[in-house]
Scaffold this motif. Sequence first.
Motif, PDB file in Angstrom:
ATOM      1  N   VAL A  60     -17.378  17.672 -26.079  1.00  0.00           N
ATOM      2  CA  VAL A  60     -16.386  18.719 -25.827  1.00  0.00           C
ATOM      3  C   VAL A  60     -16.831  19.980 -26.567  1.00  0.00           C
ATOM      4  CG1 VAL A  60     -13.965  19.360 -25.934  1.00  0.00           C
ATOM      5  CG2 VAL A  60     -14.599  16.942 -25.719  1.00  0.00           C
ATOM      6  N   PRO A  61     -17.053  21.092 -25.860  1.00  0.00           N
ATOM      7  CA  PRO A  61     -17.546  22.309 -26.527  1.00  0.00           C
ATOM      8  C   PRO A  61     -16.636  22.758 -27.673  1.00  0.00           C
ATOM      9  CG  PRO A  61     -17.719  22.534 -24.140  1.00  0.00           C
ATOM     10  CD  PRO A  61     -16.943  21.278 -24.397  1.00  0.00           C
ATOM     11  N   ASP A  62     -17.252  22.955 -28.830  1.00  0.00           N
ATOM     12  CA  ASP A  62     -16.476  23.349 -30.006  1.00  0.00           C
ATOM     13  C   ASP A  62     -15.740  24.663 -29.803  1.00  0.00           C
ATOM     14  OD1 ASP A  62     -17.243  21.106 -31.420  1.00  0.00           O
ATOM     15  OD2 ASP A  62     -18.944  22.088 -32.387  1.00  0.00           O
ATOM     16  N   GLU A  63     -16.370  25.597 -29.072  1.00  0.00           N
ATOM     17  CA  GLU A  63     -15.724  26.899 -28.903  1.00  0.00           C
ATOM     18  C   GLU A  63     -14.451  26.776 -28.074  1.00  0.00           C
ATOM     19  OE1 GLU A  63     -18.918  26.829 -25.556  1.00  0.00           O
ATOM     20  OE2 GLU A  63     -18.635  26.052 -27.603  1.00  0.00           O
ATOM     21  N   TRP A  64     -14.389  25.792 -27.210  1.00  0.00           N
ATOM     22  CA  TRP A  64     -13.176  25.560 -26.434  1.00  0.00           C
ATOM     23  C   TRP A  64     -12.130  24.815 -27.258  1.00  0.00           C
ATOM     24  CZ3 TRP A  64     -15.345  23.501 -21.099  1.00  0.00           C
ATOM     25  CH2 TRP A  64     -15.971  24.554 -20.418  1.00  0.00           C
ATOM     26  N   SER A  65     -12.527  23.715 -27.865  1.00  0.00           N
ATOM     27  CA  SER A  65     -11.547  22.897 -28.591  1.00  0.00           C
ATOM     28  C   SER A  65     -10.959  23.652 -29.776  1.00  0.00           C
ATOM     29  CB  SER A  65     -12.178  21.589 -29.052  1.00  0.00           C
ATOM     30  OG  SER A  65     -13.271  21.811 -29.921  1.00  0.00           O
ATOM     31  N   ALA A  66     -11.774  24.432 -30.482  1.00  0.00           N
ATOM     32  CA  ALA A  66     -11.265  25.178 -31.633  1.00  0.00           C
ATOM     33  C   ALA A  66     -10.255  26.233 -31.194  1.00  0.00           C
ATOM     34  CB  ALA A  66     -12.420  25.832 -32.385  1.00  0.00           C
ATOM     35  N   GLU A  67     -10.535  26.916 -30.088  1.00  0.00           N
ATOM     36  CA  GLU A  67      -9.630  27.964 -29.626  1.00  0.00           C
ATOM     37  C   GLU A  67      -8.342  27.378 -29.053  1.00  0.00           C
ATOM     38  OE1 GLU A  67      -7.874  31.587 -28.785  1.00  0.00           O
ATOM     39  OE2 GLU A  67      -9.403  30.936 -30.203  1.00  0.00           O
ATOM     40  N   VAL A  68      -8.443  26.268 -28.333  1.00  0.00           N
ATOM     41  CA  VAL A  68      -7.237  25.633 -27.796  1.00  0.00           C
ATOM     42  C   VAL A  68      -6.357  25.134 -28.942  1.00  0.00           C
ATOM     43  CG1 VAL A  68      -6.359  23.675 -26.452  1.00  0.00           C
ATOM     44  CG2 VAL A  68      -8.269  25.038 -25.577  1.00  0.00           C
ATOM     45  N   ALA A  69      -6.974  24.547 -29.958  1.00  0.00           N
ATOM     46  CA  ALA A  69      -6.207  24.084 -31.117  1.00  0.00           C
ATOM     47  C   ALA A  69      -5.505  25.252 -31.803  1.00  0.00           C
ATOM     48  CB  ALA A  69      -7.122  23.359 -32.098  1.00  0.00           C
ATOM     49  N   ARG A  70      -6.236  26.360 -31.981  1.00  0.00           N
ATOM     50  CA  ARG A  70      -5.651  27.530 -32.644  1.00  0.00           C
ATOM     51  C   ARG A  70      -4.533  28.130 -31.805  1.00  0.00           C
ATOM     52  NH1 ARG A  70      -4.972  32.508 -32.409  1.00  0.00           N
ATOM     53  NH2 ARG A  70      -5.993  32.598 -30.363  1.00  0.00           N
ATOM     54  N   ALA A  71      -4.809  28.353 -30.517  1.00  0.00           N
ATOM     55  CA  ALA A  71      -3.834  29.018 -29.657  1.00  0.00           C
ATOM     56  C   ALA A  71      -2.595  28.156 -29.421  1.00  0.00           C
ATOM     57  CB  ALA A  71      -4.487  29.371 -28.321  1.00  0.00           C
ATOM     58  N   SER A  72      -2.792  26.852 -29.352  1.00  0.00           N
ATOM     59  CA  SER A  72      -1.666  25.951 -29.084  1.00  0.00           C
ATOM     60  C   SER A  72      -0.976  25.463 -30.358  1.00  0.00           C
ATOM     61  CB  SER A  72      -2.147  24.738 -28.281  1.00  0.00           C
ATOM     62  OG  SER A  72      -2.585  25.119 -26.994  1.00  0.00           O
ATOM     63  N   ARG A  73      -1.545  25.816 -31.518  1.00  0.00           N
ATOM     64  CA  ARG A  73      -1.007  25.382 -32.822  1.00  0.00           C
ATOM     65  C   ARG A  73      -0.913  23.858 -32.894  1.00  0.00           C
ATOM     66  NH1 ARG A  73       3.873  29.522 -34.644  1.00  0.00           N
ATOM     67  NH2 ARG A  73       2.919  31.454 -33.889  1.00  0.00           N
ATOM     68  N   LEU A  74      -1.976  23.198 -32.441  1.00  0.00           N
ATOM     69  CA  LEU A  74      -2.022  21.741 -32.429  1.00  0.00           C
ATOM     70  C   LEU A  74      -3.275  21.246 -33.127  1.00  0.00           C
ATOM     71  CD1 LEU A  74      -1.030  20.890 -28.740  1.00  0.00           C
ATOM     72  CD2 LEU A  74       0.354  20.494 -30.785  1.00  0.00           C
ATOM     73  N   ASP A  75      -3.157  20.137 -33.818  1.00  0.00           N
ATOM     74  CA  ASP A  75      -4.318  19.418 -34.324  1.00  0.00           C
ATOM     75  C   ASP A  75      -4.743  18.480 -33.201  1.00  0.00           C
ATOM     76  OD1 ASP A  75      -6.149  17.694 -35.500  1.00  0.00           O
ATOM     77  OD2 ASP A  75      -5.083  17.618 -37.413  1.00  0.00           O
ATOM     78  N   LEU A  76      -5.802  18.826 -32.510  1.00  0.00           N
ATOM     79  CA  LEU A  76      -6.211  18.039 -31.350  1.00  0.00           C
ATOM     80  C   LEU A  76      -6.883  16.727 -31.735  1.00  0.00           C
ATOM     81  CD1 LEU A  76      -7.621  20.774 -28.922  1.00  0.00           C
ATOM     82  CD2 LEU A  76      -5.281  19.888 -29.118  1.00  0.00           C
ATOM     83  N   ARG A  77      -7.469  16.662 -32.929  1.00  0.00           N
ATOM     84  CA  ARG A  77      -8.187  15.451 -33.336  1.00  0.00           C
ATOM     85  C   ARG A  77      -7.259  14.372 -33.893  1.00  0.00           C
ATOM     86  NH1 ARG A  77     -11.224  14.761 -36.969  1.00  0.00           N
ATOM     87  NH2 ARG A  77     -12.959  13.589 -36.055  1.00  0.00           N
ATOM     88  N   ALA A  78      -6.190  14.769 -34.533  1.00  0.00           N
ATOM     89  CA  ALA A  78      -5.324  13.809 -35.219  1.00  0.00           C
ATOM     90  C   ALA A  78      -4.772  12.721 -34.293  1.00  0.00           C
ATOM     91  CB  ALA A  78      -4.189  14.537 -35.929  1.00  0.00           C
ATOM     92  N   PRO A  79      -4.291  13.055 -33.099  1.00  0.00           N
ATOM     93  CA  PRO A  79      -3.795  11.976 -32.225  1.00  0.00           C
ATOM     94  C   PRO A  79      -4.867  10.948 -31.896  1.00  0.00           C
ATOM     95  CG  PRO A  79      -3.000  14.101 -31.456  1.00  0.00           C
ATOM     96  CD  PRO A  79      -4.035  14.389 -32.506  1.00  0.00           C
ATOM     97  N   GLY A  80      -6.105  11.394 -31.703  1.00  0.00           N
ATOM     98  CA  GLY A  80      -7.179  10.457 -31.397  1.00  0.00           C
ATOM     99  C   GLY A  80      -7.506   9.558 -32.580  1.00  0.00           C
ATOM    100  N   ALA A  81      -7.561  10.130 -33.762  1.00  0.00           N
ATOM    101  CA  ALA A  81      -7.829   9.321 -34.949  1.00  0.00           C
ATOM    102  C   ALA A  81      -6.739   8.282 -35.156  1.00  0.00           C
ATOM    103  CB  ALA A  81      -7.954  10.233 -36.174  1.00  0.00           C
ATOM    104  N   ALA A  82      -5.488   8.685 -34.953  1.00  0.00           N
ATOM    105  CA  ALA A  82      -4.375   7.743 -35.113  1.00  0.00           C
ATOM    106  C   ALA A  82      -4.429   6.647 -34.056  1.00  0.00           C
ATOM    107  CB  ALA A  82      -3.048   8.495 -35.031  1.00  0.00           C
ATOM    108  N   LEU A  83      -4.753   7.019 -32.819  1.00  0.00           N
ATOM    109  CA  LEU A  83      -4.766   6.038 -31.736  1.00  0.00           C
ATOM    110  C   LEU A  83      -5.912   5.049 -31.894  1.00  0.00           C
ATOM    111  CD1 LEU A  83      -3.157   5.333 -29.166  1.00  0.00           C
ATOM    112  CD2 LEU A  83      -4.873   6.609 -27.870  1.00  0.00           C
ATOM    113  N   ALA A  84      -7.052   5.497 -32.414  1.00  0.00           N
ATOM    114  CA  ALA A  84      -8.175   4.577 -32.639  1.00  0.00           C
ATOM    115  C   ALA A  84      -7.777   3.498 -33.647  1.00  0.00           C
ATOM    116  CB  ALA A  84      -9.391   5.350 -33.136  1.00  0.00           C
ATOM    117  N   ALA A  85      -7.038   3.879 -34.676  1.00  0.00           N
ATOM    118  CA  ALA A  85      -6.565   2.889 -35.654  1.00  0.00           C
ATOM    119  C   ALA A  85      -5.608   1.894 -35.000  1.00  0.00           C
ATOM    120  CB  ALA A  85      -5.884   3.594 -36.825  1.00  0.00           C
ATOM    121  N   VAL A  86      -4.720   2.391 -34.142  1.00  0.00           N
ATOM    122  CA  VAL A  86      -3.800   1.509 -33.425  1.00  0.00           C
ATOM    123  C   VAL A  86      -4.578   0.564 -32.526  1.00  0.00           C
ATOM    124  CG1 VAL A  86      -1.965   1.415 -31.696  1.00  0.00           C
ATOM    125  CG2 VAL A  86      -1.863   3.120 -33.530  1.00  0.00           C
ATOM    126  N   ALA A  87      -5.601   1.079 -31.841  1.00  0.00           N
ATOM    127  CA  ALA A  87      -6.384   0.243 -30.928  1.00  0.00           C
ATOM    128  C   ALA A  87      -7.019  -0.931 -31.661  1.00  0.00           C
ATOM    129  CB  ALA A  87      -7.457   1.082 -30.238  1.00  0.00           C
TER     130      ALA A  87
END
Length: 387
Positions: A336-363
Amino acid sequence: MSTPTTPPPSLDSRVIGALVGAAVGDALGGAVEGWSPEDIVRRHGGRVTGIVGPFHRDAWRTARPIAPYHKGDGHVTDDTLMTHALVRVYEKVRDHLDAYAVADHLVPDLITTPRWIPELGAEALPLQRVFLAEKWIVARIHYGHTDPREAGVGNIVNCGAAMYMAPVGLVNAGHPAGAYAEALDVAGAHQSSYGREAAGVFAAAVAAACAPGATPESVTEQAIALAKDGTRAAIEAVAGAAAGIGDVAAAIGPLRAAVEPFDTVGPVYREPSLGARRPSRLHAIEELPIALGMLLVAGGDYRETVLGAVNYGRDCDSIATMGGALAGALGGESVVPDEWSAEVARASRLDLRAPGAALAAVAREVFARDVGRRRAHEALFGAIAGV
């Protein structure tokens, strides 16, 4: 002398890649959602190649039918809001989900806890942003006290359930049949007919994409193997049309022509036909077959898969969400291009990585539970059958 090989992405990388990839695809597609490929080219002077502003520029606040949502500028839509909500349900339950988990956890999440809504630029209840097909869950379960397993009957048949089913595939990573069955149960609270079927098949495709050595072809083959009725036929038709096309821009017309006989919405997306979104064994949602088709044409490349989906137009935020999740699961977080993910996270005020890290632990926890349950069943069946 042996050639060094790149190790396959880890579970964490695939889960984070799928969820970040889905959110980025959603944000890119949201800016042009509902428009035709020709409209998109006219508005942007060519194909969209990254994050762009609202279709109506500064008039987005009043321009219909978009107002009052600020679509574009890296803002995620309800596809991501619902995906993250389902991750939060997994974090609470820490096991496989069913329709009752939707009633017990997802519905309260939508109606009790204000969250930042990027398209509104304010904190609000997620219920106040989601589309009518998602509001249906609350109306039927919270207010109507419908059996959660049957609550989806009567709802608009669309991609509403499928668009946020990636977490089900990720919890069942490597087990497409398990993902399919679980997603069908979860989606029963939301959808019926080919909308519910698409949710199961999309979850299965995400689970298949997590397998080491998976390819767009193997993912699509697994989706076809599990899909039923019009959904299966639509994926087969789109996959056939994708064969031999190596450019996502050139694929837009052929893929649309392939899916059109199965799509109930009709040629003008904002003017649906009289038979649109009604139950049928002959039809399919448009979004999932097209996402798989773009994945095939792009050879699994994340950037091309998502841009192909975005420039396809119509319900392109959901197409790019699905395509982004599949490509992210195939390649891991780094694709996933960093320039896209970083800007989407900033503009949307979301931590995009945290849900994935949490879900991997659940899995991992769910897999350990599954192993224990399987061993207990093996011992019991051995005693019963005298094995």
